[in-house]
Design an enzyme around this catalytic site. Structure first.
Site, short mmCIF file in Angstrom:
data_model
loop_
_atom_site.label_atom_id
_atom_site.label_comp_id
_atom_site.label_asym_id
_atom_site.label_seq_id
_atom_site.Cartn_x
_atom_site.Cartn_y
_atom_site.Cartn_z
N HIS A 1 6.80 1.41 -1.03
CA HIS A 1 6.00 0.57 -1.75
C HIS A 1 5.58 1.18 -3.28
CE1 HIS A 1 2.82 -2.92 -1.49
NE2 HIS A 1 2.92 -2.69 -2.72
N MET A 2 6.28 0.85 -4.09
CA MET A 2 5.84 1.63 -5.63
C MET A 2 4.48 1.29 -5.88
SD MET A 2 7.07 -0.90 -8.73
CE MET A 2 5.96 0.28 -9.41
N HIS A 3 4.09 2.39 -6.76
CA HIS A 3 2.64 2.38 -7.35
C HIS A 3 2.57 3.32 -8.49
CE1 HIS A 3 3.41 5.24 -3.83
NE2 HIS A 3 2.53 6.08 -4.51
N PHE A 4 1.65 3.00 -9.59
CA PHE A 4 1.42 3.76 -10.61
C PHE A 4 0.32 4.64 -10.24
CE2 PHE A 4 3.54 0.69 -13.31
CZ PHE A 4 4.02 1.60 -14.07
#
Ligand SMILES: [Zn+2]
Length: 172
Positions: A118-121
């Protein structure tokens, strides 16, 4: 590693045993947002505090959809994500007055992503001289009471952002 005071590391181990769910996927139940350190859940984008921060105020901005990479995002999601990154920086700047920010993506486990599905900055506020502080504290870095305290300071700012998504005043 110099352990000064890190009771949440035990909490991490315990919660890993019983919780298999993705830490980012907000789900429909908002009652656990405080426990999960969730600051904002919009239609497309959410903001959560890092439970294991590099420094106090370390935020994670993620799409609501469980996707691993930039290629999986629609144009609308990309734009919303970046707008929320900007808004988060504005809120941190207004509240904590850092001298700068590190903003980045760790894509894949090999790149350092703790959750790579789950991509995240990452948004990490930086103060002049904080590297000394971080070196001294090693992996412990920030005590959990500071995280809770910061959560309650940040939450109303993000709630304002929820009410008026187009009118965020970055000077405030
Ligand atoms: Zn997820």
């Amino acid at each position: 590693m110099k352990v000064i005071w890190a009771p949440w590391r035990m909490e991490y181990i315990v919660s890993n045993e019983k919780v298999e769910a993705c830490i980012f996927c907000p789900g429909g139940d908002r009652s656990e947002d405080e426990e999960r350190l969730i600051l904002f859940v919009g239609p497309l984008t959410m903001v959560i505090m890092n439970r294991f921060p590099y420094i106090n105020g370390h935020l994670l901005v993620a799409p609501v959809r469980h996707v691993p990479g930039l290629d999986d995002l629609s144009g609308e999601e990309m734009l919303d994500l970046l707008v929320m990154v900007r808004r988060s920086i504005g809120i941190l700047h207004g509240l904590m007055g850092p001298d700068g920010f590190n903003v980045g993506l760790n894509l894949g486990k090999v790149a350092g992503a703790g959750v790579d599905s789950h991509m995240h900055f990452h948004i990490v506020p930086r103060w002049s001289g904080d590297t000394n502080y971080m070196t001294v504290l090693g992996e412990t870095r920030v005590i959990p009471e500071h995280i809770r305290e910061t959560y309650h300071k940040l939450l109303p700012r993000f709630q304002e952002a929820t009410l008026d998504p187009g009118g965020w005043d970055e000077s405030s």
